[in-house]
Design a protein around this motif. Sequence first.
Motif, mmCIF file in Angstrom:
data_model
loop_
_atom_site.group_PDB
_atom_site.id
_atom_site.type_symbol
_atom_site.label_atom_id
_atom_site.label_comp_id
_atom_site.label_asym_id
_atom_site.label_seq_id
_atom_site.Cartn_x
_atom_site.Cartn_y
_atom_site.Cartn_z
ATOM 1 N N ALA A 67 0.860 -1.179 0.000
ATOM 2 C CA ALA A 67 0.000 0.000 0.000
ATOM 3 C C ALA A 67 0.899 1.232 0.000
ATOM 4 O O ALA A 67 1.331 1.703 1.055
ATOM 5 C CB ALA A 67 -0.920 -0.005 1.215
ATOM 6 N N THR A 68 1.202 1.749 -1.176
ATOM 7 C CA THR A 68 2.157 2.850 -1.288
ATOM 8 C C THR A 68 1.617 4.163 -0.728
ATOM 9 O O THR A 68 2.387 5.099 -0.508
ATOM 10 C CB THR A 68 2.559 3.059 -2.766
ATOM 11 N N ASP A 69 0.312 4.243 -0.503
ATOM 12 C CA ASP A 69 -0.256 5.436 0.125
ATOM 13 C C ASP A 69 -0.116 5.396 1.641
ATOM 14 O O ASP A 69 -0.403 6.373 2.330
ATOM 15 C CB ASP A 69 -1.724 5.606 -0.260
ATOM 16 N N VAL A 70 0.364 4.250 2.161
ATOM 17 C CA VAL A 70 0.530 4.064 3.602
ATOM 18 C C VAL A 70 2.002 4.023 3.996
ATOM 19 O O VAL A 70 2.405 4.612 4.999
ATOM 20 C CB VAL A 70 -0.158 2.757 4.056
ATOM 21 N N ALA A 71 2.824 3.334 3.195
ATOM 22 C CA ALA A 71 4.245 3.162 3.513
ATOM 23 C C ALA A 71 5.031 3.000 2.227
ATOM 24 O O ALA A 71 4.488 2.563 1.204
ATOM 25 C CB ALA A 71 4.440 1.952 4.421
ATOM 26 N N ASP A 72 6.341 3.328 2.285
ATOM 27 C CA ASP A 72 7.121 3.330 1.041
ATOM 28 C C ASP A 72 7.842 2.020 0.750
ATOM 29 O O ASP A 72 8.443 1.877 -0.310
ATOM 30 C CB ASP A 72 8.110 4.501 1.023
ATOM 31 N N LYS B 205 -1.346 -0.541 29.281
ATOM 32 C CA LYS B 205 -0.876 0.756 29.781
ATOM 33 C C LYS B 205 0.560 1.038 29.343
ATOM 34 O O LYS B 205 1.421 1.424 30.146
ATOM 35 C CB LYS B 205 -1.011 0.825 31.305
ATOM 36 N N LYS B 206 0.805 0.850 28.052
ATOM 37 C CA LYS B 206 2.120 1.159 27.501
ATOM 38 C C LYS B 206 1.982 1.529 26.027
ATOM 39 O O LYS B 206 1.041 1.099 25.358
ATOM 40 C CB LYS B 206 3.086 -0.018 27.662
ATOM 41 N N THR B 207 2.908 2.310 25.558
ATOM 42 C CA THR B 207 2.871 2.748 24.165
ATOM 43 C C THR B 207 3.463 1.684 23.244
ATOM 44 O O THR B 207 4.142 0.765 23.702
ATOM 45 C CB THR B 207 3.635 4.062 23.977
ATOM 46 N N SER B 208 3.236 1.831 21.984
ATOM 47 C CA SER B 208 3.733 0.880 20.994
ATOM 48 C C SER B 208 5.258 0.821 21.008
ATOM 49 O O SER B 208 5.934 1.847 21.148
ATOM 50 C CB SER B 208 3.251 1.299 19.599
ATOM 51 N N ALA B 209 5.810 -0.385 20.849
ATOM 52 C CA ALA B 209 7.263 -0.568 20.788
ATOM 53 C C ALA B 209 7.816 -0.181 19.428
ATOM 54 O O ALA B 209 9.036 -0.189 19.224
ATOM 55 C CB ALA B 209 7.612 -2.016 21.098
ATOM 56 N N ILE B 210 6.935 0.130 18.492
ATOM 57 C CA ILE B 210 7.349 0.591 17.162
ATOM 58 C C ILE B 210 6.611 1.889 16.857
ATOM 59 O O ILE B 210 5.401 1.997 17.067
ATOM 60 C CB ILE B 210 7.009 -0.440 16.059
ATOM 61 N N THR B 211 7.350 2.876 16.379
ATOM 62 C CA THR B 211 6.735 4.082 15.851
ATOM 63 C C THR B 211 7.313 4.332 14.461
ATOM 64 O O THR B 211 8.337 3.748 14.088
ATOM 65 C CB THR B 211 6.988 5.314 16.744
ATOM 66 N N VAL B 212 6.657 5.185 13.705
ATOM 67 C CA VAL B 212 7.121 5.468 12.347
ATOM 68 C C VAL B 212 7.201 6.968 12.124
ATOM 69 O O VAL B 212 6.496 7.752 12.760
ATOM 70 C CB VAL B 212 6.197 4.835 11.286
ATOM 71 N N THR B 213 8.091 7.328 11.223
ATOM 72 C CA THR B 213 8.167 8.704 10.736
ATOM 73 C C THR B 213 7.466 8.747 9.394
ATOM 74 O O THR B 213 7.663 7.855 8.552
ATOM 75 C CB THR B 213 9.629 9.154 10.572
ATOM 76 N N THR B 214 6.657 9.752 9.182
ATOM 77 C CA THR B 214 5.914 9.851 7.928
ATOM 78 C C THR B 214 6.248 11.132 7.176
ATOM 79 O O THR B 214 6.665 12.132 7.773
ATOM 80 C CB THR B 214 4.398 9.809 8.183
ATOM 81 N N LYS B 215 6.056 11.061 5.873
ATOM 82 C CA LYS B 215 6.137 12.234 5.009
ATOM 83 C C LYS B 215 4.869 12.266 4.177
ATOM 84 O O LYS B 215 4.581 11.334 3.425
ATOM 85 C CB LYS B 215 7.367 12.159 4.099
ATOM 86 N N LYS B 216 4.102 13.334 4.356
ATOM 87 C CA LYS B 216 2.816 13.488 3.667
ATOM 88 C C LYS B 216 1.924 12.272 3.887
ATOM 89 O O LYS B 216 1.256 11.787 2.973
ATOM 90 C CB LYS B 216 3.043 13.724 2.169
ATOM 91 N N GLY B 217 1.952 11.758 5.123
ATOM 92 C CA GLY B 217 1.086 10.653 5.488
ATOM 93 C C GLY B 217 1.600 9.273 5.140
ATOM 94 O O GLY B 217 0.946 8.272 5.444
ATOM 95 N N VAL B 218 2.801 9.184 4.540
ATOM 96 C CA VAL B 218 3.379 7.900 4.140
ATOM 97 C C VAL B 218 4.554 7.557 5.054
ATOM 98 O O VAL B 218 5.464 8.375 5.229
ATOM 99 C CB VAL B 218 3.845 7.937 2.671
ATOM 100 N N ALA B 219 4.540 6.361 5.641
ATOM 101 C CA ALA B 219 5.617 5.949 6.538
ATOM 102 C C ALA B 219 6.917 5.776 5.768
ATOM 103 O O ALA B 219 6.970 5.069 4.764
ATOM 104 C CB ALA B 219 5.243 4.645 7.229
#
Length: 395
Positions: free
Chosen positions: A325-330, A354-368
Amino acid sequence: MALTEAKSDPGACFLHVPKYPFSAKGLATPYILKKGNCDQTNPDQQVFVEATIFDPDTKTFAVYHPLVINEGTKPAIDPIVPKLPKNAVVGLWFGANSDSVTLTGDIQRCTNGLSSTDIFSQVAFCGAEHFFKVVHAADKSGKDVVIPPIGTDIHGNPCPTTRHFGIIDQDQSDNVITTYLQKGNRFAQATKANRQKLKKFVEFANGSDNALVAELIDPAIKCKPFKAPSLMEPNVMLGSMALNELHATRQRAPVALIPSSDPMVLSNNKPSIRKLNAYRKGVDQPLVPHLYLASPKDYCINFDKIAPGYIQSIAKQIVGRPSPATDVADNLLTFMGQRYAASWVNLACDKILKKTSAITVTTKKGVATEVHFHQSKKIGGKKHHGKKHHGKKYD
């Protein structure tokens, strides 16, 4: 539970099942996407059908893709009439890119949810429970290997299945691997002969967990998905939702089984033992007598314990692979990271544990474009600390 005929519901897709859907003629009769709410030419509304066939005499499988067309149109090329074994056992699985699909027509052996107004959403099954029952009876006979072992990946670890906590998401075991060809407002089965005949066409697919495993992740990590001969053309092997779920029965614990918090098995936004078990029957998972045996907390604990480390362990193999899904991730790595982070919230694991995700992403224009791992994980005997993985490069 078979559905009663559905009545109009704004925003829903309605798919007409032909007469005798488990016969060769029925399989080759196009399914009709009803006018009004959905259009098979719209990528966000497309519906797919996948048939898996088991021959109890030879203990072999085959796959066939019944065609879906818009109401009032004809196929671009008529579907191939499959040659079925004498005692063939046929199961049908449905997937949709739309928010929901409701079956109408010859649906006496179909399950779309608890009722036509309380559906699973994007998926449905016909004859699935009987199909799996026959297959497992044959497998237990011990005369032949009906379901192959899952094998090992490039690192020597067991290959992932649709029930591996490293690759599941908020609603696992959903949708199909079927693809179709489109030319204008008409459609055809995705065969080599049809591609050559149509010349100019668009080939489109279902947004599927099953395709993610069998078509994208497995090849990247040198795993062999469970496939069977196509009944649409010779010398072609196809995967399917049913084959993936059968393969997953070979997986060792811990096994990801649909939890009571899966959005597809909620009834009026509340956990439902009846709906949970109705879905599990369609994907060959063990039923539970009580909801606490499908605990969201246990699911989140294993998701947290396994998925971040597993995705990090195969990062080098999937970072250069295309995103589904190229509109979601590259790419495939950033897609898996984004998928995990979104599922963590959608399953309410952040609130439950009660904890945050162990993975986060950086996005550009909504794409990871980058994946960030925040936990130290022991992978393959070595301890790997949190890293940042880029879309174009693996650090």
